[in-house]
Write an enzyme that holds these catalytic residues in place. Structure first.
Site, PDB file in Angstrom:
ATOM      1  N   CYS A 294      58.402  67.142  33.028  1.00  0.00           N
ATOM      2  CA  CYS A 294      59.295  66.458  32.099  1.00  0.00           C
ATOM      3  C   CYS A 294      59.761  65.162  32.751  1.00  0.00           C
ATOM      4  O   CYS A 294      59.538  64.946  33.946  1.00  0.00           O
ATOM      5  CB  CYS A 294      60.493  67.351  31.733  1.00  0.00           C
ATOM      6  SG  CYS A 294      61.583  67.748  33.120  1.00  0.00           S
ATOM      7  N   PRO A 295      60.409  64.270  31.998  1.00  0.00           N
ATOM      8  CA  PRO A 295      60.761  62.959  32.564  1.00  0.00           C
ATOM      9  C   PRO A 295      61.592  63.021  33.834  1.00  0.00           C
ATOM     10  O   PRO A 295      61.358  62.247  34.754  1.00  0.00           O
ATOM     11  CB  PRO A 295      61.530  62.282  31.421  1.00  0.00           C
ATOM     12  CG  PRO A 295      60.937  62.875  30.185  1.00  0.00           C
ATOM     13  CD  PRO A 295      60.640  64.297  30.539  1.00  0.00           C
TER      14      PRO A 295
END
Length: 590
Positions: free
Chosen positions: A97-98
């Site tokens: 994920c980011p």
């Protein structure tokens, strides 16, 4: 999230069993089994025999979680579609994920749990912010299918080429793991697989196709590329911003005019240490735009995009195009590299393409476009946005604060949250940010703290409306919320999104608007409640935060109160309990 483990922990008969479970010395399925030298009665043998059906797969998955290695298959003991004597279906997965903190590991746990339930071996490589351990090549080679659950590009994706692949966002890995497993099994049965990696190491398909699923639209891929840049940029923002804020806290706001510490550092002077922290922070901030641009290009075109991306980002700083210039430079750099890679070249030149030709041509093209063609218009747009922010007053500032508060609480750490956070950090990513930029940063951080703190408060004041697991999560949410980790509210939103998310957005909007109205300022991009001494108007800032928390808490309690209350008895949640009487005798977990 691991029901088998939590159920076993709740039913542990003594402290030694509980400690053995936590240390990993006992698998959940082994709990309660007699030791080798102890007599076992007939009644104890039967449930133990039943549990062995799932023990090998569970033990294999537990042993591989977070390590990137596998202990091998458990052929005949696995439940699910595999017949006796056949090895189970094997899946390898990558989650990312980011920020590489919450969603990455939640998706991994969800996939592993669904795999155990289906009798399938699932081994996950979590590409998180703390780095990752690559899956053993032998495990990848033996896999029957691949699942990518990611919001940023999968690193070294070509390792998995030639296998049936499902490519989705990280939230799909959390919310519907069983569907993903079924989908990859279906592809394997139909013989659908990605193209094998090319002999020259360039991988299957174009870099655009390797950056995301082949069926994804360019809108989805664009979001993935931008989140790639943001995920690499955020640590520079946090480090630089906190160092600058500490320098101001120690030496005052005039420390930015201190002479270079190379010539005037004195060990015993506080001002020297303050100037040192400030100047290190400024240098860290100097990497923000080049890193953003470089890793946007990396998300598009892999490693060949790094050189033109970093060059374009540095030029953006030179011409005062700032954050907007970095976004443009990264996208242009990735597009230029993709265009060059589509050109067919003689086999003799392929070896020097990634080392000489692509960096030379792409850097020259990106530099020309940034300096001569689009740099000045972007710089003018950046200046216009800065001037607009500097003149925000009254109702306009309050409305902006409310909007940013809504965005911070909309997806609790997802892409919309990151857009608002990046907008705020871009404003303070300079040596001397404006008051308006610091007000925006304060509003964004306060709003991001609201959801987890509100969930923690709600589980405290109306615990009967929540499950035992949610009440335990509420205790952790106090710390997560105070630390500005909005993801602390995800377990509550995942369980009840229609009540939790709108309530969180309402509270976030109130906090963001009040923070702007009170004129609270913040120079640090992170830190939560622990950087309150660095906040301008700290008391009013805390009032704004408390108001939003109270609003969200009241709405959640009201909406949840409209339905039947959750049973107080935590033992009722233990799967496999024999009778209600037995459940009522279970001790309540602390």
């Amino acid at each position: 999230m691991n029901e088998e483990f939590t159920s076993a922990l709740r039913s542990a008969g003594d402290a030694a069993d509980a400690a053995a479970l936590i240390r990993g010395e006992k698998a959940p399925a082994d709990l309660g089994k007699p030791s080798d030298d102890a007599p076992a009665d007939a009644g104890a043998d039967e449930p133990a025999a039943q549990d062995t059906a799932v023990a090998p797969a569970a033990a294999s998955a537990d042993a591989t979680a977070g390590s990137g290695t596998t202990t091998g298959p458990a052929p005949a003991a696995t439940t699910g579609p595999a017949d006796a004597g056949e090895r189970p279906f094997r899946i390898v997965a990558v989650t990312s994920c980011p920020t590489g903190i919450a969603h990455t590991y939640m998706a991994a746990e969800s996939l592993e749990s669904a795999g155990r339930e289906a009798g399938i071996e699932v081994v996950v490589e979590t590409q998180g912010s703390a780095g990752f351990t690559r899956l053993d090549p032998a495990v990848v080679a033996a896999a029957d299918g691949v699942i990518f659950a990611h919001d940023v590009p999968v690193r070294d994706k070509d390792r998995f080429a030639g296998k049936p692949t499902v490519d989705v966002g990280v939230k799909a890995g959390i919310n519907r793991p069983a569907e993903l497993i079924a989908e990859v099994r279906g592809k394997a049965e139909r013989g659908e697989a990605t193209a094998p990696a090319a002999a020259d190491g360039t991988g299957a398909g174009t870099p655009v196709e390797r950056a995301g699923g082949a069926t994804e639209g360019y809108g989805t891929k664009l979001r993935t590329w931008l989140m790639s840049g943001v995920s690499y940029m955020v640590p520079f923002v946090a480090a630089g911003g906190l160092l600058i804020a500490l320098g101001f806290a120690i030496g005052g706001y005039k420390i930015n005019k201190a002479p270079s510490v190379m010539d005037h550092f004195v060990w015993t002077q506080t001002d020297s240490w303050a100037a040192l922290l400030f100047q290190i922070g400024v240098v860290s901030f100097g990497f923000l735009v080049p890193v953003l641009a470089g890793y946007i290009a990396y998300g598009m075109a892999d490693r060949p995009g790094l050189v033109p991306g970093f060059v374009g980002g540095a030029i953006s700083l030179t011409i005062n195009a700032g954050f907007l210039g970095g976004l443009a430079a990264g996208l242009i750099a990735g597009g230029v590299v993709l265009s060059i890679q589509r050109v067919r070249v003689p086999a003799a030149m392929r070896g020097i393409m990634p080392v000489v030709v692509i960096p030379l041509i792409s850097a020259a093209v990106v530099g020309f476009l940034m300096f001569v063609v689009i740099g000045k218009p972007i710089a003018a747009a950046q200046k216009g946005m800065t001037d607009w922010l500097n003149h925000l007053t009254g109702s306009n500032a309050v409305l902006l604060g409310g909007l940013l508060g809504l965005m911070m609480c909309f997806d609790l750490g997802g892409p919309v949250n990151k857009v608002a956070y990046t907008f705020a950090t871009a404003g303070i990513a300079v040596a001397a940010p404006s008051d308006s930029a610091m007000k925006i940063m304060a509003a964004v951080m306060a709003a991001g703290m609201v959801p987890p703190l509100a969930m923690a408060l709600a589980t405290t004041v109306r615990g009967r409306l929540f499950t035992q697991t949610e009440r335990e999560n509420g205790k952790a949410a106090w710390v997560l919320g105070a630390s500005f980790i909005t993801e602390g509210a995800i377990p509550f939103a995942a369980a009840d999104p229609l009540r939790v998310i709108p309530s969180a957005m309402a509270g976030g909007a109130v906090t963001g608007a009040l923070s702007m109205a009170f004129g609270a300022t913040l120079r640090a991009p992170h830190g939560g409640i622990f950087v309150v001494p660095l906040i301008g108007n700290p008391l009013l800032y805390l009032v704004a935060l408390a108001a939003g928390v109270c609003v969200t808490t009241a709405l959640v309690v009201l909406l949840k109160g409209l339905r039947a209350p959750v049973a107080e008895d935590p033992a009722a949640q233990i799967p496999g309990a024999a009778t209600a009487d037995a459940q009522r005798k279970q001790p309540v977990a602390a």
